[in-house]
Write a protein that holds these residues in place. Structure first.
Motif, short mmCIF file in Angstrom:
data_model
loop_
_atom_site.label_atom_id
_atom_site.label_comp_id
_atom_site.label_asym_id
_atom_site.label_seq_id
_atom_site.Cartn_x
_atom_site.Cartn_y
_atom_site.Cartn_z
N ALA A 52 0.92 -1.21 -0.03
CA ALA A 52 -0.10 -0.02 0.11
C ALA A 52 0.97 1.13 -0.02
N SER A 53 0.45 2.11 -0.70
CA SER A 53 1.25 3.37 -0.81
C SER A 53 0.33 4.57 -0.66
N ARG A 54 0.90 5.91 -0.35
CA ARG A 54 0.31 6.99 -0.23
C ARG A 54 1.33 8.04 -0.91
N LEU A 55 0.67 8.60 -1.91
CA LEU A 55 1.37 9.70 -2.52
C LEU A 55 0.95 11.19 -2.50
N ASP A 56 1.24 12.31 -1.95
CA ASP A 56 0.88 13.57 -1.96
C ASP A 56 1.71 14.50 -2.74
N TYR A 57 1.19 15.47 -3.40
CA TYR A 57 1.98 16.44 -3.83
C TYR A 57 1.33 17.77 -4.10
N LYS A 58 2.03 18.82 -4.11
CA LYS A 58 1.85 20.18 -4.31
C LYS A 58 2.65 20.63 -5.57
N GLY A 59 1.75 21.01 -6.56
CA GLY A 59 2.73 21.52 -7.91
C GLY A 59 3.46 22.73 -7.73
N THR A 60 4.32 23.00 -8.82
CA THR A 60 4.78 24.27 -8.77
C THR A 60 3.82 25.54 -9.19
N GLN A 61 2.69 25.27 -9.67
CA GLN A 61 1.67 26.16 -10.04
C GLN A 61 0.77 26.30 -8.90
N PRO A 62 0.42 27.41 -8.58
CA PRO A 62 -0.62 27.56 -7.50
C PRO A 62 -1.91 26.99 -7.57
N GLY A 63 -2.30 26.39 -6.44
CA GLY A 63 -3.70 25.56 -6.68
C GLY A 63 -3.56 24.16 -7.15
N ASN A 64 -2.62 23.78 -7.61
CA ASN A 64 -2.45 22.41 -8.39
C ASN A 64 -1.83 21.66 -6.99
N THR A 65 -2.81 20.64 -6.60
CA THR A 65 -2.48 19.65 -5.75
C THR A 65 -3.10 18.19 -6.05
N GLY A 66 -2.51 17.17 -5.54
CA GLY A 66 -2.90 15.80 -5.84
C GLY A 66 -2.72 14.82 -4.78
N SER A 67 -3.28 13.62 -4.85
CA SER A 67 -3.10 12.67 -3.91
C SER A 67 -3.34 11.45 -4.76
N LYS A 68 -2.65 10.10 -4.31
CA LYS A 68 -2.77 8.75 -4.77
C LYS A 68 -2.58 7.74 -3.70
N ASN A 69 -3.59 7.10 -3.75
CA ASN A 69 -3.63 5.90 -2.81
C ASN A 69 -3.54 4.62 -3.93
N SER A 70 -2.70 3.76 -3.58
CA SER A 70 -2.43 2.47 -4.32
C SER A 70 -2.38 1.24 -3.58
N PHE A 71 -3.09 0.32 -4.08
CA PHE A 71 -2.92 -1.15 -3.18
C PHE A 71 -2.83 -2.31 -4.22
#
Length: 1482
Positions: A52-71
């Motif tokens: 199981a993995s969890r990825l979080d990121y904030k991009g270099t452009q304002p307002g760009n975020t994301g997350s990913k959960n993998s199993f």
């Protein structure tokens, strides 16, 4: 910038100081974190690993975020001693918010540039007001916190609003699973079977926040909410049987055979609010201001293959592998959907055979050759039909239209053949490695969409275009320079070289254009025999001695040149390399201007364009940069071509493995800590202001073109690691949304539904046939080439304003041949009727052009091939037409009708009696057309017809003066769901009574038709309309000053009969025309008595016909005129100047001769010999007086503007008051003026790549666009004098002006801050009247005119509308708005801002005329819109008209009317359209 205190655009007092990092401050520091945990176990029965993995990121452009959960689960289960199963399951949930932009149009465009004094913290604060609404620009005084003056970088503010306020959230759930069964059947024989699934469920939410207070809403609101749901499923499976054995002691053999299959399905649904939100920021579909919208799409494709693999190895140093595969793909035509490919590769580990030096540890040679197949995109090779249901006089009737982008049922799979040779070696115990490869490949039968001539039956077809080859080599060097104790340094160096060449192109093709920029002055082109990827530019112009030519006026470079974003930025002074010449320190030359000395002069090296002498003119650095590095032609083309070479520190990894003595105490097997840096810096590069690897795209040329990318990022990472069947595939070939099989009846209905026959805008012949009045023009009789080209294309192919008569008929022929004998017996009558309709249209083509392509046309429909057809000789064509009409007339007289024919026939309801009369009457018309050049043939045939009326019945109304036109004439009744009128055509040109017709012919004869053809008109006196006492037309010789003051004293065309008669039929042939033809024939070859009788019948029937037209228009406030009594009509026929005299009269012969003189095709058969320029009375009474009929007897021209047929009255009392005033003005002028004025073409339509467009055939489409865009550098109207225009208009009696502020080409005739593509930015920029619209409006206001501003909603120059990433196949925007909502939102903002400029900076505007009716919400597209012939994209081109209307009403309160031609809603207050220059009269 020395820290001065200045008032900023937001009203604050700020220091005017440099902000050296403001470009960097647009962005933010991004991060990515990734955590993973896994467990595994192994036993005899099962082994598995779960992670199981969890990825979080904030991009270099304002307002760009994301997350990913993998199993992930990977397991093997032993089911029996010889049977095991592999089970793999992965689940991934990805959430992305506000994906990053490509910032080329944010930071690299003229609406995104900002100075070094701009503080990004202020921009990030002011993109919204303190109450959370969107920023208010200058002069938006009804909005909270408006800016105090205009700023350039609104694109950047919009970017922040989109990224920091709005929310575009994508939630994707993906499940991948597979089950594999492994079975040891016997010794050396194994079976593996697998089935798998890749399923993605995606949901997006687009939350557009409310932009202005709800209290300011008018007919629309702001904000919006959109949800989409998609299901994408891939089901695949394979089976493989493998036999392995050893042959002898040293040879190993493995043979495998198997099957693979794959099926893909795609389903998408979308729901969205319409016209904004009711309640602020409540995001629900039920909160839609107007009725919400929904859409649904579905697609499916399949592939399967049979395969075989052979592996041989000898003593583990010599290897050979061969593969073979036969694949089937549903996207290829069924007869070609099978293709085979194969491969062969071998390896030789020579280090195991040959003794090498001790430092050389390993060596291997390898070679391979393979072929790989490729199929076209989904549904593109379909030959299908668009089916619609027409609401007609026969009820609901299916209509089938052939495709304008034609499929290809002979399309072959694309195949790539490639050979490769390589050497792999290792030295020094593996511390040094070298891998060298050489490859050579060819792509054969490459698949591309190709534009074709409309005479082929369509305008494009997907084809196998040719062969392209590539070759090159790759070198990889691996080394461990340092290895000491526990420290190890590994490095890798890659080098590659590739050259691609065009081997051949399909017959008749010289080049392929893959990409072009800035009016195609720089292109990536493929030519046979040349390298692929060659960049072609237009060089600077030189004289015969090689000296650069310098423009004598402003010092710009001559020639045609170009450059994209970096060039624009340099021209605007945004880059360091634009410092040269800015002052004496940087090489500027001193010069004096207006008594002041400057030190930023530039002396261009070259010769004066006019004198040929060395250039001595010094220009300012500002002029130098903006002209040299601007957009389009005239700028320095090669300024955008850069050498892109670099050496980069791509990655540095510092890794430390903790000692086992330590990790074992933690019960950990392996623990490693790493620091990783990626894209750290460039050791050397030639491209300074752009990251060499920034370009994005999936095309082969994408890495060589910067079309706008996001900023390159430098990454630092800290990491810790802890250890299908054939029938099914053919069925999926066709698009389920289209009809794959045509019917003869459906094609026939669509053929009859011809906008070239219906009474619509583009069929009005206007002044050319003297049916509408165009005063004092020397070009009255000049045929417009653009409209003629439209008529040409509309005849040969669908997609324009006609029905594509030839394409439809060819499709009918093909379908008819496939029918059974029984079916043919039923459908033969439809084929005969279609032939008559085709001949009627084809004869007009001959009348216009003389020789035309005919017998070999429609090759796409008949053979799916592209053929440039021969031109058939006009006399032979007329001869065949006349013979075929004789056959058709006899056929209809001898055969009964049937239900299929009656239902499909929306013209005559399957009445075979009328069809026989129609065929015979058309034959009579054509015979009389040729009677001056082949009188013998015409005389014999015509007299045979007239002397045998029982055998040759005609459309003559039974020779009854009181006949019923609706039952006797051939009239195409308006469809109940697609009505139209000719008000646009009449009123756009001039709806005043025609001089010669009324004053010279009709009034002296006391013509009884005058009351239904003309209106007396009059004046408003003391608020009451007083009609003129008599009918009279304004003399065409009246001078302009008198026209202005006296126009109301003269008659106009009747509104009930023509202008607003929505029941006006399309007129094919009438009884009065036929009787006039009979009168001419009898006079020349029979008795005068018979001629007089036929002539009298014609005149009486003409009266009946016109009153019939008038009485069709019931209600709506119109009063129908009663038919005159028989005595009055008899007096006119028998005793007036119209009475028959026994001899043809020469009436208005000068007009006829003028038309003939302007036609360069002197050999056309219908021209009478120059020694006998007789114009019969028929041509006055029919070609001139029958206003609608004239359009059918003569060549018809194509207008391009459509309008809504439904008018909704305003309710606002202030608007009603203004509307009343506007309608009282009656007489005014519309000025279409723009770039198209330079070459003298019809507006900017030639930019549009549609099949009805005529343009210079010697130029490619890209070259033409390049030429057209470059007109901005030649548009310099130095004698511009709007005061003179206004005074002339006033003296002519005009009361209003409508001025084109911007046509579809995007060239602004006002000083817009949104774009540099305007009259105020080109060579006219220094003129005091550079803001043309401002001076036009002011000049006309001074003379008391009401002011109208014409503005095009589409903008073909804008990257937000026509994105240079894609081709521009038609007038619509050229990218999928559903996939690129940001880009469309940018266009909406762009259009809104330009309109706001017009509404806030140019004084009072009485009417805003918004053109470009195809830019509209998708739900407003109905059968009427489709009938225009323009392609309808699957997405909604909604620019939020309610928001625009609200802004406009606020800026121009009360006395303002906005108009959206062709879109029906409350904001449409007045109907008005453009000029149509008409076609030729016979």
């Amino acid at each position: 910038m020395e820290g001065q205190q200045v008032k900023w655009w937001d009203g604050s007092i700020r220091s005017y100081s440099p902000q050296p990092d403001n470009y960097k401050d647009v962005y933010q520091t991004g991060y990515t974190s990734n955590a993973n945990v896994a467990i595994s176990n192994q036993s005899e029965a099962i082994n598995y690993r779960f992670s199981a993995s969890r990825l979080d990121y904030k991009g270099t452009q304002p307002g760009n975020t994301g997350s990913k959960n993998s199993f992930n689960l990977n397991s093997t289960i032993k089911l029996a001693p010889k049977l095991s199963a592999d089970v793999i399951v992965s689940y991934v949930n990805t959430i992305t918010k506000n994906r990053p932009y490509q910032l080329g149009q944010v930071l690299g465009s003229f609406s995104g540039f900002f100075s070094r004094a701009e503080d990004m913290n202020l921009m990030k604060e002011k993109f919204q007001t303190s109450d959370g609404y969107k920023y208010a620009q200058f002069n938006q005084l009804d909005r909270p916190e408006p800016f105090i003056y205009n700023i350039r970088a609104t694109n950047l503010l919009d970017f922040y609003w989109q990224q920091l306020k709005n929310e575009y959230v994508e939630n994707e759930n993906r499940l991948l699973s597979s089950f594999t069964l492994n079975y040891d059947i016997a010794k050396n024989l194994k079976f593996r079977g697998r089935i798998g699934n890749d399923y993605t469920g995606a949901r997006t939410e687009n939350r557009q926040f409310t932009e202005v207070p709800i209290a300011l809403n008018g007919n629309t609101s702001t904000g919006g909410y959109t949800t989409t749901q998609g299901q994408y499923a891939v089901l695949y499976g394979d089976a493989l049987l493998t036999y392995s054995n050893k042959i002898g002691k040293d040879l190993n053999l493995s043979v495998s055979g198997g099957y693979q299959g794959r099926n893909e399905t795609y389903k998408d649904q979308q729901s969205n609010t319409k016209d904004g939100l009711v309640s602020r920021n409540w995001f629900a579909i039920s909160n839609s201001f107007s009725v919400p919208e929904t859409s649904d799409t579905r697609k499916q494709q399949s592939k399967y293959a049979y395969l075989g693999i052979l592996n041989l190895s000898y003593k583990d140093f010599l290897f050979l592998e061969g593969t073979a595969r036969q694949e089937y793909a549903s996207t290829l035509p069924p007869q070609n959907n099978k293709y085979s490919y194969y491969s062969l590769n071998g390896g030789f580990v020579f280090s195991d055979v040959v003794k090498l030096p001790s430092f050389w540890n390993y060596g291997k040679l390898r070679a391979s050759y393979g072929v790989v197949g490729n199929a076209p995109p989904l549904y593109e090779s379909n030959i299908v039909y668009t089916q619609t249901s027409l609401q007609t006089i026969n009820g609901s009737v299916p209509s089938l239209v052939t495709a304008n982008a034609y499929g290809n049922n002979t399309l072959m799979p694309e195949k790539k053949h490639e050979a490769e040779f390589g050497l792999e070696t290792r030295f020094l115990e593996g511390r040094l490695g070298l891998d060298v490869s050489y490859y050579n490949n060819r792509v054969k039968n490459q698949i591309v969409p190709l534009q074709v001539s409309s005479t082929a039956g369509a305008t494009s077809q997907i084809v196998n275009v040719g062969e392209i080859g590539s070759k090159g080599f790759e070198v990889a060097l691996n080394a461990t320079p340092v290895k000491a104790g526990k420290f190890r340094w590994d490095t890798r160096l890659n080098f590659s070289s590739n050259k691609s060449r065009v081997i051949s192109l399909m017959e008749g093709m010289s080049e392929l254009n893959f990409y072009s920029s800035d009016q195609a002055t720089a292109k990536i082109v493929a030519k046979a025999g040349e390298e692929l990827g060659n960049i072609y530019v237009r060089p600077r112009a030189t004289d015969s001695k090689g000296n650069y030519i310098i423009n004598a006026d402003d010092g710009r470079f001559g020639g045609k040149m170009l450059a994209p974003n970096l060039k624009y930025m340099r021209g605007a002074g945004m880059l360091e390399n634009s410092m040269e010449f800015r002052d004496a320190e940087h090489g500027g030359i001193a010069y004096t201007s207006n008594g002041k000395t400057y030190n930023d002069g530039v002396l261009l090296q070259g010769v004066n364009q006019t004198t040929g002498l060395p250039n001595t003119k010094v220009i300012s650095a500002a002029d130098y940069y903006i002209n040299t590095y601007n957009w389009g032609e005239g700028s320095l083309t090669d300024a955008e071509i850069f050498d892109n070479s670099f050496i980069k520190m791509r990655e540095v990894v510092l890794s430390y493995k903790l000692p086992a003595s330590f990790t074992s105490k933690l019960k950990i097997t392996n623990l490693r800590v790493s620091l990783i840096g990626r894209n750290l810096f460039y050791i050397w590069r030639t491209l300074k202001d752009l990251d060499p690897e920034a370009p994005l795209g999936n095309k082969w040329w994408s890495q060589g073109v910067d079309v706008g990318s996001t900023a390159a990022s430098r990454n630092y990472v800290a990491a810790t690691s802890l250890v299908s069947c054939k029938k099914a595939i053919e069925e999926k070939f066709y698009n389920p949304e289209k009809a794959k099989d045509a019917s003869v009846s459906g094609l026939f209905t669509a053929m009859l539904n011809n906008d070239r026959v219906a009474a619509k805008y583009w069929n009005m012949p206007g002044v050319y046939a003297q049916t509408s009045y165009f005063p004092n023009s020397n070009s009255v009789y000049q045929q417009n080439d653009g409209y003629s080209q439209n008529y040409w294309d509309d005849f040969y192919a669908t997609g324009g304003n006609g029905s594509g008569s030839m394409a439809q008929y060819r499709s009918m022929e093909v379908k008819f041949k496939t029918l059974s004998d029984t079916e043919k017996a039923t459908q033969a009558i439809i084929m005969q009727a279609a032939k008559v309709v085709l001949i009627e249209q084809a004869a007009k083509m001959v009348d216009l052009w003389g020789d035309i392509p005919y017998s070999e046309t429609g090759s796409l429909e008949t053979s799916s091939t592209i053929v440039n057809p021969k031109f058939d000789e006009q006399k032979a064509l007329y001869t065949s037409f006349i013979a075929d009409l004789a056959t058709a007339g006899a056929y209809f007289k001898a055969n009964p009708t049937n239900k299929d024919f009656s239902k499909a026939d929306i013209l005559l309801k399957g009445d075979v009696n009328l069809w026989a009369r129609y065929a015979n009457s058309l034959r009579l018309r054509l015979l009389m057309r040729i009677s001056k050049v082949d009188e013998g043939t015409a005389r014999t045939a015509v007299l045979d017809m007239l002397n045998n009326p029982a055998a040759f019945p005609l459309i003559d109304g039974g020779n009854n003066p009181s006949y019923t036109p609706g039952l006797s004439d051939v009239l195409l009744q308006p469809l109940t769901n697609s009505t139209s009128d000719l008000s646009a055509a009449f009123m756009e040109g001039s709806w005043y009574a025609t001089d010669y017709m009324l004053n010279t012919v009709m009034l002296p004869a006391n013509d009884p038709r005058i009351p239904v053809i003309y209106d007396k008109y009059g004046r408003t006196v003391n608020g009451k309309f007083v009609p003129n006492a008599t009918y009279k037309a304004m003399p065409v010789t009246m001078i302009a000053s008198d026209q202005e003051t006296k126009f109301a004293d003269y008659s106009v065309l009747d509104s009930a009969t023509f202008l607003f008669n929505q029941k006006l039929p399309g007129i094919v042939i009438t009884a009065s025309e036929v009787n006039l033809l009979k009168a001419e024939a009898f006079e020349r070859w029979g008795s005068s008595a018979s001629a007089q009788t036929a002539y009298g019948n014609a005149l009486r029937q003409s009266v009946t016909f016109y009153y019939y037209l008038n009485n069709l228009n019931q209600g709506g406030g119109y009063v129908n005129v009663p038919v005159p009594d028989a005595a009055a009509i008899d007096t006119w026929v028998n005793t007036s100047s119209a009475a028959y005299t026994g001899k043809e009269k020469i009436l208005n012969a000068a007009n006829y001769q003028a038309v003939q003189a302007k036609d360069t095709r002197k050999t056309k058969i219908f021209w009478q010999p120059s020694t006998n320029p007789i114009l019969m009375k028929k041509q006055i009474i029919i070609a001139a007086l029958l206003i609608c009929v004239a359009g059918k007897l003569a060549a018809q021209e194509n207008g391009v503007h459509q309008q809504s047929t439904v008018y909704e009255a305003p309710t606002d009392p202030l608007v009603k008051k203004k509307l009343d005033k506007w309608q009282d003005q009656k007489f005014g002028m519309i000025i279409h003026w723009g770039l198209y004025a330079v070459p003298g073409i019809i507006e900017s339509w030639t930019l549009c790549s549609e099949d009805w467009i005529e343009r210079d055939s010697t130029k490619t489409y890209d070259d033409y666009k390049k030429w057209y865009w470059g007109l901005s550098k030649a548009f310099n109207p130095v004698h511009f004098n709007p005061e003179q225009w206004a005074k002339a208009g006033k003296s002519a009696g005009m009361k209003y002006l409508v001025f084109t502020t911007k046509h579809h080409d995007g060239f602004a005739m006002f000083d817009t801050k949104e774009s540099d593509f305007s009259i105020a930015k080109g060579p006219f920029a220094k003129n005091p009247k550079a803001d043309v619209a401002k001076y036009v409006f002011n000049s006309f206001r001074k003379e008391g005119f009401m002011i109208g501003a014409y503005f095009s909603k589409p903008d073909w120059h804008s990257e937000y509308y026509w994105w240079s990433k894609y081709a521009t196949p038609n007038r619509n925007n050229n990218y999928d708005i559903q996939k690129n909502p940001w880009r469309w939102n940018k266009f909406k903002g762009f259009a809104y801002n330009q309109l706001e400029e017009l509404m806030t900076r140019y004084g009072g505007i009485d009417i805003l005329w918004l053109d470009g009716g195809w830019v509209r919400p998708l739900e407003t597209v109905n059968e009427e819109v489709r009938s225009w012939g323009a392609d309808i994209p699957k997405w909604s081109q909604d620019i939020d008209m309610p928001k625009i209307a609200r802004m406009a009403r606020k800026a121009q309160p009360g006395p303002f009317m906005d108009l959206m031609r062709t879109i029906r809603h409350q904001n449409k207050k007045f109907l008005i359209v453009n000029w149509t220059i008409p076609g030729k009269a016979a």
